[in-house]
Design an enzyme around this catalytic site. Structure first.
Site, PDB file in Angstrom:
ATOM      1  N   TYR A 183      38.758  14.899  44.637  1.00 34.55           N
ATOM      2  CA  TYR A 183      39.756  15.110  43.988  1.00 34.55           C
ATOM      3  C   TYR A 183      40.844  16.163  44.256  1.00 34.55           C
ATOM      4  O   TYR A 183      41.307  15.722  45.782  1.00 34.55           O
ATOM      5  CB  TYR A 183      39.178  16.619  42.473  1.00 34.55           C
ATOM      6  CG  TYR A 183      37.829  16.309  42.236  1.00 34.55           C
ATOM      7  CD1 TYR A 183      37.904  14.764  41.654  1.00 34.55           C
ATOM      8  CD2 TYR A 183      36.527  17.069  41.900  1.00 34.55           C
ATOM      9  CE1 TYR A 183      36.621  14.401  40.828  1.00 34.55           C
ATOM     10  CE2 TYR A 183      35.278  16.676  41.550  1.00 34.55           C
ATOM     11  CZ  TYR A 183      35.833  14.930  40.414  1.00 34.55           C
ATOM     12  OH  TYR A 183      34.589  14.989  40.450  1.00 34.55           O
ATOM     13  N   ARG A 231      36.780  25.836  47.085  1.00 33.49           N
ATOM     14  CA  ARG A 231      35.471  25.475  47.019  1.00 33.49           C
ATOM     15  C   ARG A 231      35.702  23.774  48.213  1.00 33.49           C
ATOM     16  O   ARG A 231      37.386  23.092  48.146  1.00 33.49           O
ATOM     17  CB  ARG A 231      34.789  24.272  46.151  1.00 33.49           C
ATOM     18  CG  ARG A 231      33.579  23.437  46.284  1.00 33.49           C
ATOM     19  CD  ARG A 231      32.577  23.818  45.248  1.00 33.49           C
ATOM     20  NE  ARG A 231      30.559  23.187  46.004  1.00 33.49           N
ATOM     21  CZ  ARG A 231      29.937  23.156  45.535  1.00 33.49           C
ATOM     22  NH1 ARG A 231      30.473  23.206  44.165  1.00 33.49           N
ATOM     23  NH2 ARG A 231      28.742  22.765  45.908  1.00 33.49           N
ATOM     24  N   LEU A 302      21.124  20.460  48.034  1.00 32.71           N
ATOM     25  CA  LEU A 302      19.151  20.203  47.914  1.00 32.71           C
ATOM     26  C   LEU A 302      18.844  21.418  48.508  1.00 32.71           C
ATOM     27  O   LEU A 302      17.813  21.437  49.333  1.00 32.71           O
ATOM     28  CB  LEU A 302      19.288  18.841  48.981  1.00 32.71           C
ATOM     29  CG  LEU A 302      19.190  17.895  48.240  1.00 32.71           C
ATOM     30  CD1 LEU A 302      18.402  16.580  49.204  1.00 32.71           C
ATOM     31  CD2 LEU A 302      18.921  17.733  47.271  1.00 32.71           C
TER      32      LEU A 302
END
Length: 364
Positions: A183, A231, A302
């Site tokens: 982004y 982030r 994960l």
């Protein structure tokens, strides 16, 4: 005590445990405004027993939404809608809630994922002109973005500040600035998408400038007792792209500016990415960043099993783990993890009798 269920302090905010609900787009807003779906979804997540819930990527202006159905926080209408959801949730959950403030850049103006997720041209219904550091489309099927000028950049920073003010007014306890997943702020970081020759392009220092400026402006506006983190995607998984070495330099620069934590993901910038997907595949990036800074580092990717998450914490690979798809699939994941690891979580009194017959309850 299970290390996964030990307290963690981020800035001046102390979490009951080290399980964090990562931001997850719901594509269910009405022109940026939270809907009844958000009340249901956020309510469910807030009863999970996790230590912190970070709301989905929330656009700081309409142009910054990934899709036309994305959540936003740019005016009184969007603030009021989100306040309605938060008011309902807080009646029953004491869980700290933060928000991820974002701008999608060239990856904006798309369909919802379940409608194909494709790019919508500016002249089509639900589409608009995207912006980016340079006039380079994400792929051959995407519209070419407008290269941002200085006025655009100044307005963007102001929009982040405005959203930070609204975040505080809503009583939210934390801001995460979205600098990952391809982004806008990640687009400025990566040499693959940033071909500028001004103060925002070229050298690593210049490519980091916008993210650092956004962080500084948000940190100055948001109350000092409330954390502001970032982030990041630690690698583009593309040769000559953004990588771990550059991410470590960014993390050090953010820490020097007062950043309270780094949330480490990867990828999202280029369709040429080659990702070796397996359990814990992103954790080593978090570990490398943790070794370079003193502030908390969150690992993601994960992480699906209780003992797996516990090991990440006990082996000091990261300070916390974030769950996304795993907690969508099993909204009581922290309950099961607590039961397996002999720990306790907070849950509503209405659920106190929910444990299977003959098994100890993980609920406080």
């Amino acid at each position: 005590m299970s290390q996964l269920f030990s307290p963690l302090t981020i800035g001046q905010l102390t979490l009951d445990n080290r399980i964090i609900i990562a931001p997850m787009c719901q594509y269910s807003a009405n022109d940026g405004a939270a809907s009844d779906w958000h009340t249901i979804h956020v309510g469910q997540m807030s009863l999970s027993g996790a230590g912190l819930l970070i709301l989905e990527a929330t656009a700081v202006n309409p142009q910054g939404r990934i899709s036309y159905a994305d959540l936003g926080l740019w005016d009184e209408r969007t603030q009021t809608a989100l306040d309605k959801t938060l008011t309902a949730v807080r009646q029953y959950s004491p869980m700290p809630i933060g928000v991820q403030l974002a701008h999608a850049g060239r990856k904006a103006s798309t369909e919802k994922p379940w409608d194909g997720g494709g790019s919508i041209a500016p002249d089509q219904t639900n589409g608009w002109q995207t912006v980016a550091p340079s006039a380079l489309a994400y792929d051959e099927n995407s519209s070419v973005p407008k290269a941002m000028n200085q006025n655009d950049i100044d307005a963007l920073i102001s929009d982040f500040v405005n959203a930070a003010k609204r975040t505080d007014a809503l009583g939210l306890e934390l801001i995460e600035i979205h600098g990952a997943h391809g982004y806008l702020l990640h687009q400025f970081l990566s040499p693959l998408s940033n071909k500028r020759d001004d103060q925002y392009g070229g050298s690593l220092e210049n490519r980091m400038r916008l993210l650092l400026d956004v962080f500084t402006a948000v940190r100055a506006e948001f109350p000092s007792e409330k954390p502001v983190g970032v982030r990041v995607s630690a690698t583009d998984w593309v040769e000559s792209g953004w990588d771990l070495e550059q991410t470590i330099e960014l993390a050090k620069a953010l820490e020097a500016l007062g950043c309270d934590y780094i949330h480490v993901s990867t990828a999202g910038l280029s369709p040429e990415q080659q990702i070796p997907v397996e359990a814990n595949y992103q954790v080593p990036f978090a570990t490398a960043i943790k070794e370079a800074v003193e502030i908390p580092v969150i690992a993601v990717g994960l992480i699906t099993e209780a003992k797996q998450a516990q090991s990440i914490i006990t082996e000091q690979q990261a300070d916390a783990v974030a769950l996304a798809r795993g907690i969508l699939y099993n909204p009581h994941w922290p309950w099961y993890a607590a039961a397996e690891l002999g720990a306790k979580v907070k849950a509503p009194k209405q659920y106190l009798r929910s444990s299977p017959h003959g098994k100890p309850s993980p609920i406080e």
